[in-house]
Motif scaffolding. Structure first.
Motif, PDB file in Angstrom:
ATOM      1  N   ARG A 151      11.174   0.047  11.307  1.00 28.19           N
ATOM      2  CA  ARG A 151      10.080  -0.759  10.761  1.00 28.19           C
ATOM      3  C   ARG A 151       9.848  -0.517   9.265  1.00 28.19           C
ATOM      4  NH1 ARG A 151       9.048  -0.321  16.191  1.00 28.19           N
ATOM      5  NH2 ARG A 151       7.791  -2.000  17.110  1.00 28.19           N
ATOM      6  N   VAL A 152      10.672   0.313   8.626  1.00 30.02           N
ATOM      7  CA  VAL A 152      10.444   0.667   7.229  1.00 30.02           C
ATOM      8  C   VAL A 152      11.744   0.556   6.435  1.00 30.02           C
ATOM      9  CG1 VAL A 152       8.521   2.210   7.801  1.00 30.02           C
ATOM     10  CG2 VAL A 152      10.848   3.131   7.695  1.00 30.02           C
ATOM     11  N   ASP A 153      11.606   0.665   5.101  1.00 27.91           N
ATOM     12  CA  ASP A 153      12.788   0.672   4.240  1.00 27.91           C
ATOM     13  C   ASP A 153      13.323   2.089   4.033  1.00 27.91           C
ATOM     14  OD1 ASP A 153      12.692  -2.192   3.571  1.00 27.91           O
ATOM     15  OD2 ASP A 153      10.840  -1.663   2.538  1.00 27.91           O
ATOM     16  N   GLN A 154      12.422   3.061   4.057  1.00 30.65           N
ATOM     17  CA  GLN A 154      12.798   4.463   3.878  1.00 30.65           C
ATOM     18  C   GLN A 154      11.989   5.326   4.836  1.00 30.65           C
ATOM     19  OE1 GLN A 154      11.737   5.112  -0.250  1.00 30.65           O
ATOM     20  NE2 GLN A 154      13.864   4.993  -0.902  1.00 30.65           N
ATOM     21  N   LEU A 190       2.288  -3.872   7.594  1.00 29.07           N
ATOM     22  CA  LEU A 190       2.608  -3.401   6.249  1.00 29.07           C
ATOM     23  C   LEU A 190       3.944  -3.949   5.759  1.00 29.07           C
ATOM     24  CD1 LEU A 190       1.639   0.384   6.177  1.00 29.07           C
ATOM     25  CD2 LEU A 190       0.720  -1.406   4.695  1.00 29.07           C
ATOM     26  N   HIS A 191       4.942  -3.922   6.641  1.00 26.33           N
ATOM     27  CA  HIS A 191       6.280  -4.340   6.218  1.00 26.33           C
ATOM     28  C   HIS A 191       6.323  -5.831   5.899  1.00 26.33           C
ATOM     29  CE1 HIS A 191      10.879  -3.565   6.762  1.00 26.33           C
ATOM     30  NE2 HIS A 191      10.477  -3.494   5.502  1.00 26.33           N
ATOM     31  N   ARG A 192       5.542  -6.609   6.616  1.00 22.63           N
ATOM     32  CA  ARG A 192       5.465  -8.034   6.276  1.00 22.63           C
ATOM     33  C   ARG A 192       4.906  -8.201   4.863  1.00 22.63           C
ATOM     34  NH1 ARG A 192       3.940  -8.473  11.837  1.00 22.63           N
ATOM     35  NH2 ARG A 192       1.720  -8.336  11.274  1.00 22.63           N
ATOM     36  N   GLU A 193       3.901  -7.395   4.539  1.00 26.64           N
ATOM     37  CA  GLU A 193       3.282  -7.481   3.211  1.00 26.64           C
ATOM     38  C   GLU A 193       4.240  -7.025   2.123  1.00 26.64           C
ATOM     39  OE1 GLU A 193       0.416  -8.406   0.439  1.00 26.64           O
ATOM     40  OE2 GLU A 193       0.259  -8.741   2.614  1.00 26.64           O
ATOM     41  N   THR A 194       4.884  -5.868   2.299  1.00 25.12           N
ATOM     42  CA  THR A 194       5.770  -5.352   1.252  1.00 25.12           C
ATOM     43  C   THR A 194       7.014  -6.215   1.087  1.00 25.12           C
ATOM     44  OG1 THR A 194       6.797  -3.834   2.857  1.00 25.12           O
ATOM     45  CG2 THR A 194       4.989  -2.966   1.519  1.00 25.12           C
ATOM     46  N   THR A 195       7.523  -6.756   2.174  1.00 28.06           N
ATOM     47  CA  THR A 195       8.696  -7.631   2.081  1.00 28.06           C
ATOM     48  C   THR A 195       8.363  -8.883   1.279  1.00 28.06           C
ATOM     49  OG1 THR A 195       9.561  -6.830   4.203  1.00 28.06           O
ATOM     50  CG2 THR A 195      10.395  -8.941   3.401  1.00 28.06           C
ATOM     51  N   ALA A 196       7.185  -9.438   1.530  1.00 26.23           N
ATOM     52  CA  ALA A 196       6.767 -10.633   0.795  1.00 26.23           C
ATOM     53  C   ALA A 196       6.598 -10.343  -0.689  1.00 26.23           C
ATOM     54  CB  ALA A 196       5.459 -11.165   1.375  1.00 26.23           C
ATOM     55  N   ARG A 197       6.316  -9.069  -1.025  1.00 31.73           N
ATOM     56  CA  ARG A 197       6.104  -8.689  -2.435  1.00 31.73           C
ATOM     57  C   ARG A 197       7.354  -8.065  -3.050  1.00 31.73           C
ATOM     58  NH1 ARG A 197       0.230  -8.001  -2.965  1.00 31.73           N
ATOM     59  NH2 ARG A 197       0.674  -7.254  -5.086  1.00 31.73           N
ATOM     60  N   ASP A 198       8.470  -8.047  -2.327  1.00 29.75           N
ATOM     61  CA  ASP A 198       9.709  -7.433  -2.790  1.00 29.75           C
ATOM     62  C   ASP A 198       9.474  -5.969  -3.179  1.00 29.75           C
ATOM     63  OD1 ASP A 198      12.419  -7.347  -3.325  1.00 29.75           O
ATOM     64  OD2 ASP A 198      12.180  -7.916  -5.426  1.00 29.75           O
ATOM     65  N   ALA A 199       8.705  -5.279  -2.359  1.00 32.02           N
ATOM     66  CA  ALA A 199       8.359  -3.872  -2.603  1.00 32.02           C
ATOM     67  C   ALA A 199       8.889  -3.005  -1.468  1.00 32.02           C
ATOM     68  CB  ALA A 199       6.840  -3.716  -2.717  1.00 32.02           C
ATOM     69  N   GLN A 200       8.989  -1.719  -1.734  1.00 33.29           N
ATOM     70  CA  GLN A 200       9.489  -0.765  -0.746  1.00 33.29           C
ATOM     71  C   GLN A 200       8.361  -0.274   0.168  1.00 33.29           C
ATOM     72  OE1 GLN A 200      12.914   0.712  -0.457  1.00 33.29           O
ATOM     73  NE2 GLN A 200      13.073  -1.336  -1.354  1.00 33.29           N
ATOM     74  N   LEU A 201       8.689  -0.079   1.440  1.00 34.16           N
ATOM     75  CA  LEU A 201       7.782   0.595   2.379  1.00 34.16           C
ATOM     76  C   LEU A 201       8.471   1.870   2.838  1.00 34.16           C
ATOM     77  CD1 LEU A 201       5.305   0.907   4.134  1.00 34.16           C
ATOM     78  CD2 LEU A 201       6.418  -0.537   5.871  1.00 34.16           C
ATOM     79  N   SER A 202       7.824   2.988   2.559  1.00 34.14           N
ATOM     80  CA  SER A 202       8.390   4.295   2.875  1.00 34.14           C
ATOM     81  C   SER A 202       7.360   5.123   3.636  1.00 34.14           C
ATOM     82  CB  SER A 202       8.784   5.003   1.573  1.00 34.14           C
ATOM     83  OG  SER A 202       9.165   6.333   1.799  1.00 34.14           O
ATOM     84  N   VAL A 203       7.833   5.990   4.529  1.00 34.33           N
ATOM     85  CA  VAL A 203       6.913   6.863   5.268  1.00 34.33           C
ATOM     86  C   VAL A 203       7.480   8.285   5.322  1.00 34.33           C
ATOM     87  CG1 VAL A 203       5.957   5.025   6.717  1.00 34.33           C
ATOM     88  CG2 VAL A 203       7.960   6.307   7.510  1.00 34.33           C
TER      89      VAL A 203
END
Length: 447
Positions: A339-342, A290-303
């Motif tokens: 492994r996440v941004d938040q 997931l983090h590879r995908e969100t990083t490539a899209r300049d998006a946040q990954l939160s859990v």
């Protein structure tokens, strides 16, 4: 929070709880409870067995030697003494219980057995109660003291929003009211319920038909505030019908669902999958993808994250006793945080009976989370913007003022200058004016 709070599985209550016809999710009606139930702290008082009633230890009467008028000595050979006093009278029947092989009366045996049972029950009760009372006392002590200066918002707070914001029930006037509500607070992220995921990991676009309208409206009315898609579902093995993260096909389907919500314009994705057991390697593998995908899209990954063991290994003990581990090890919490941004801990549904012990528990959880969350990850502590009364959550104990003070105490003692830190408010449709005032006065506003 989806199928269980970001802590017991609960259905969404109220008009904004969940999309019509959708499976209920925890965050939308009950606290992000662990779908197994944050209420997991269950105990039963040991019972006592009663002792035997009747005479305890009453010695049986000895046969009386009924001497005749002449006082024939007892112990002589038996016939009934006649007028001449020859012989002794036969023994009278005893009123007491018969003796056992050792000569002890049966009543004594029953009384001794009853006393042993009562003593055993008392010992077991003390064995359970003394450590519990000691732990609760320690939590209450942990709630004492004064928070350090400056332990207030860092403008990285978040708010969980119900499904009504993306299914057509909310209008422009609601967005304007939300903008007024959030003005001057530290809220930077909105976790908008846009699921739940299907049990196979797919997500139909019909689940969030008004997402584009909401995103554009928030960006216009609240510049700098991000809108994240809050997705989740219940998990196997506790819910065999739920998501199976051990299946590669399920993880791939969730990844495709993530791409779809990001294509719809969301600024990030917030996952709440429960109950998630500590040490789940499939979850860590899933987060990496997931983090590879969100990083490539300049998006946040939160859990949304479970609470940390209040004592080392406690999740294992609790899981063995109840089948629902509830907590994560501190090590696993750190593995997820890296492994996440938040990472937003669901620091409610704690089973604490008093406001003071709840605040002390939140202070402890804040410190434990800070110790293993890297400085590059936003750590958010959940605030209970809802009221329930059940075994895992008592409204008189889990209050916003106690949670805010606990967060500040834990931050003060561990890393008072941590920049990437905040609180997450659960949930908008259950919040009261009192909750918002407590958040502002205790955390968002300068004194």
């Amino acid at each position: 929070m989806e199928g269980a709070a970001p802590g017991g599985s609960g259905g969404a209550s109220g008009p904004e709880g969940a999309a019509p016809g959708e499976p209920a999710t925890a965050v939308e009606g009950a606290a992000p409870r662990e779908p197994g139930g944050a209420g997991g702290s269950e105990g039963a008082a040991p019972g006592e067995s009663g002792g035997a009633s009747g005479p305890e230890g009453a010695a049986p009467r000895e046969p009386s030697g009924a001497g005749g008028p002449d006082g024939a000595a007892p112990g002589g050979s038996g016939g009934a003494g006649g007028p001449d006093g020859a012989g002794t009278a036969p023994p009278e029947p005893s009123d007491g219980p018969p003796p056992d092989a050792t000569g002890a009366p049966a009543g004594t045996r029953r009384g001794s057995w009853g006393r042993r049972v009562r003593r055993t029950a008392l010992a077991l009760a003390l064995l359970l109660l003394v450590p519990l009372l000691a732990a609760e006392t320690a939590l209450r002590i942990n709630y004492t003291g004064d928070p350090a200066e400056g332990t207030r918002t860092r403008d990285r707070d978040a708010l969980w929003l119900g499904h009504a914001w993306v299914d057509g029930r909310k209008k422009d006037a609601d967005v304007a009211a939300l903008a007024r509500r959030l003005d001057g607070t530290g809220i930077r992220d909105l976790y908008v319920h846009s699921g739940p995921l299907e049990h196979d990991g797919t997500l139909p676009g019909s689940a969030y038909p008004r997402a584009r309208w909401l995103i554009d409206s928030v960006h216009r009315e609240l510049p700098g505030v991000r809108v994240q898609a809050w997705l989740g579902d219940i998990l196997a093995p506790e819910h065999p019908e739920g998501l199976h993260l051990e299946r590669a096909g399920t993880r791939a389907a969730i990844l495709r669902s993530t791409r779809a919500v990001l294509d719809a314009g969301y600024d990030g994705v917030h996952f709440d999958l429960e109950p998630l057991h500590s040490g789940d390697g499939h979850y860590l593998e899933f987060l990496d993808a997931l983090h590879r995908e969100t990083t490539a899209r300049d998006a946040q990954l939160s859990v949304a994250a479970h609470q940390i063991d209040p004592l080392p290994g406690f999740h294992s003990v609790w899981g063995t006793l109840t089948g629902h581990p509830k907590w994560w090890s501190q090590e696993f919490f750190g593995q997820v945080a890296r492994r996440v941004d938040q990472i937003a801990m669901m620091s409610y549904d704690t089973m604490q009976p008093l406001e003071g012990t709840y605040g002390g528990y939140v202070a402890q959880q804040t410190a434990l989370a800070l110790e293993v969350t890297p400085p590059s990850t936003d750590l958010l502590m959940g605030l209970p913007f809802f009221r329930e009364n059940r075994f895992g959550h008592w409204a008189h104990a889990e209050t916003v003022p106690a949670a805010v003070r606990g967060v500040r105490l834990g931050l003060s003692r561990t890393d008072a200058r941590r920049a990437r830190f905040g609180v997450a408010l659960y949930v908008d449709f259950a919040a009261t004016e009192e909750d918002w005032s407590a958040y502002r006065e205790g955390w968002a506003d300068e004194p």
